[in-house]
Design a protein around this motif. Structure first.
Motif, PDB file in Angstrom:
ATOM      1  N   LYS A   1     -24.339  42.049  32.875  1.00 22.09           N
ATOM      2  CA  LYS A   1     -25.115  41.468  31.782  1.00 22.09           C
ATOM      3  C   LYS A   1     -24.211  40.602  30.906  1.00 22.09           C
TER       4      LYS A   1
ATOM      5  N   THR B   1     -22.912  37.470  32.984  1.00 23.38           N
ATOM      6  CA  THR B   1     -23.971  36.474  33.201  1.00 23.38           C
ATOM      7  C   THR B   1     -24.325  35.744  31.916  1.00 23.38           C
ATOM      8  N   ALA B   2     -24.355  36.466  30.814  1.00 27.46           N
ATOM      9  CA  ALA B   2     -24.625  35.830  29.517  1.00 27.46           C
ATOM     10  C   ALA B   2     -23.524  34.823  29.186  1.00 27.46           C
TER      11      ALA B   2
ATOM     12  N   TYR C   1     -23.810  31.660  31.237  1.00 25.40           N
ATOM     13  CA  TYR C   1     -24.908  30.810  30.766  1.00 25.40           C
ATOM     14  C   TYR C   1     -24.397  29.787  29.756  1.00 25.40           C
TER      15      TYR C   1
ATOM     16  N   VAL D   1     -30.118  31.348  34.967  1.00 29.05           N
ATOM     17  CA  VAL D   1     -31.346  31.771  34.278  1.00 29.05           C
ATOM     18  C   VAL D   1     -32.084  32.813  35.111  1.00 29.05           C
TER      19      VAL D   1
ATOM     20  N   ASP E   1     -30.730  34.945  37.127  1.00 32.05           N
ATOM     21  CA  ASP E   1     -29.981  36.197  36.983  1.00 32.05           C
ATOM     22  C   ASP E   1     -30.202  36.826  35.614  1.00 32.05           C
ATOM     23  N   LEU E   2     -30.264  36.003  34.582  1.00 30.45           N
ATOM     24  CA  LEU E   2     -30.509  36.524  33.235  1.00 30.45           C
ATOM     25  C   LEU E   2     -31.859  37.235  33.165  1.00 30.45           C
ATOM     26  N   LYS E   3     -32.856  36.670  33.815  1.00 25.36           N
ATOM     27  CA  LYS E   3     -34.182  37.302  33.821  1.00 25.36           C
ATOM     28  C   LYS E   3     -34.134  38.638  34.550  1.00 25.36           C
TER      29      LYS E   3
ATOM     30  N   TYR F   1     -31.412  40.660  34.718  1.00 24.47           N
ATOM     31  CA  TYR F   1     -30.648  41.625  33.923  1.00 24.47           C
ATOM     32  C   TYR F   1     -31.267  41.929  32.559  1.00 24.47           C
ATOM     33  N   PHE F   2     -31.938  40.933  31.961  1.00 27.24           N
ATOM     34  CA  PHE F   2     -32.456  41.099  30.601  1.00 27.24           C
ATOM     35  C   PHE F   2     -33.977  41.045  30.493  1.00 27.24           C
TER      36      PHE F   2
ATOM     37  N   TYR G   1     -34.743  36.882  27.699  1.00 25.60           N
ATOM     38  CA  TYR G   1     -33.281  36.968  27.707  1.00 25.60           C
ATOM     39  C   TYR G   1     -32.639  36.204  26.542  1.00 25.60           C
TER      40      TYR G   1
ATOM     41  N   ILE H   1     -29.195  37.581  24.267  1.00 22.97           N
ATOM     42  CA  ILE H   1     -27.822  37.154  24.553  1.00 22.97           C
ATOM     43  C   ILE H   1     -27.259  36.317  23.417  1.00 22.97           C
TER      44      ILE H   1
END
Length: 230
Positions: A38, A41-42, A45, A79, A81-83, A85-86, A90, A94
């Motif tokens: 998390k 990945t943040a 971004y 993005v 991956d963010l969706k 994980y979060f 998201y 973040i």
């Protein structure tokens, strides 16, 4: 010796230091956690948003044009991956850390004042993604028991059919640059700086309390917005 080889050899020592980081070791030993990913990945971004905006804005520059390959761009994949994980919201969860703010402020400065040096930042990030990143992808999937490409879309290059051939062509493009000895030294120096920023980013992930408290978060987000438009 071609410029691409000089660049590769010029960052060898700092590259070895990055490979020996705790986060890299955890990935190799399948110890990476969901929380680690998390944070990573943040951070990616913010890094790639800034880098890819900078490259896009300078794509007609005679130096930057040599490394302008939109098929490398990671933003859309990050993005996804963010969706994973979060969740869909998201952006509400973040924020950039201090290490990330320092990193992207350097990219933003270079983009405005010395765009030639974007070559260094692009090389450090994308060549790593195309090379060791492919092994990291498998390590993350193994550590987190991930199915298919969920959570690791960042490492997938759908628009590149042959990664080895692409890297060869990328380096060949770098070798067509007409650079003075001073310019070569400047780009190699900047590549080492880029590696140090990356090392600091991953070190921050590893700290017991790597992120600021809730009160500081909105200030960091506002700082990011200001840096992007310097």
């Amino acid at each position: 010796m071609g410029f691409s080889k000089l660049l590769r050899e010029g960052i060898w020592d700092i590259h070895s230091m990055a490979d020996s980081s705790t986060v890299a070791q955890d990935m190799q030993e399948a110890k990476t956690t969901f929380e680690d990913m998390k944070k990573i990945t943040a951070g990616l971004y913010y890094i790639y948003n800034t880098l890819e905006d900078a490259i896009e804005q300078n794509k007609d520059n005679p130096y930057v044009s040599k490394i302008y390959y939109p098929e490398l761009f990671r933003r859309e994949h990050i993005v996804e991956d963010l969706k994973f994980y979060f969740g869909e919201n998201y952006l509400e969860q973040i924020y950039p850390t201090v290490a990330i703010l320092l990193y992207i402020s350097r990219i933003s400065y270079v983009a405005k004042h010395e765009p030639m040096l974007l070559i260094a930042h692009a090389y450090v990030r994308y060549m790593a993604d195309l090379s060791g990143g492919q092994m990291i992808k498998d390590m993350i999937r193994n550590a987190l028991n991930l199915q298919n490409s969920e959570g690791t879309r960042f490492y997938e290059f759908d628009k590149i059919k042959d990664i080895i051939e692409f890297k060869r062509n990328y380096r060949a493009s770098l070798d067509t640059l007409d650079l003075t000895d001073e310019q070569i030294k400047a780009i190699i120096g900047e590549a080492n700086i880029a590696f140090l920023y990356n090392v600091n980013f991953f070190r921050e992930v590893n700290r017991p309390v790597p992120y600021p408290d809730e009160i500081e978060k909105p200030y960091l987000v506002r700082a990011y917005e200001k840096i992007k438009f310097v």
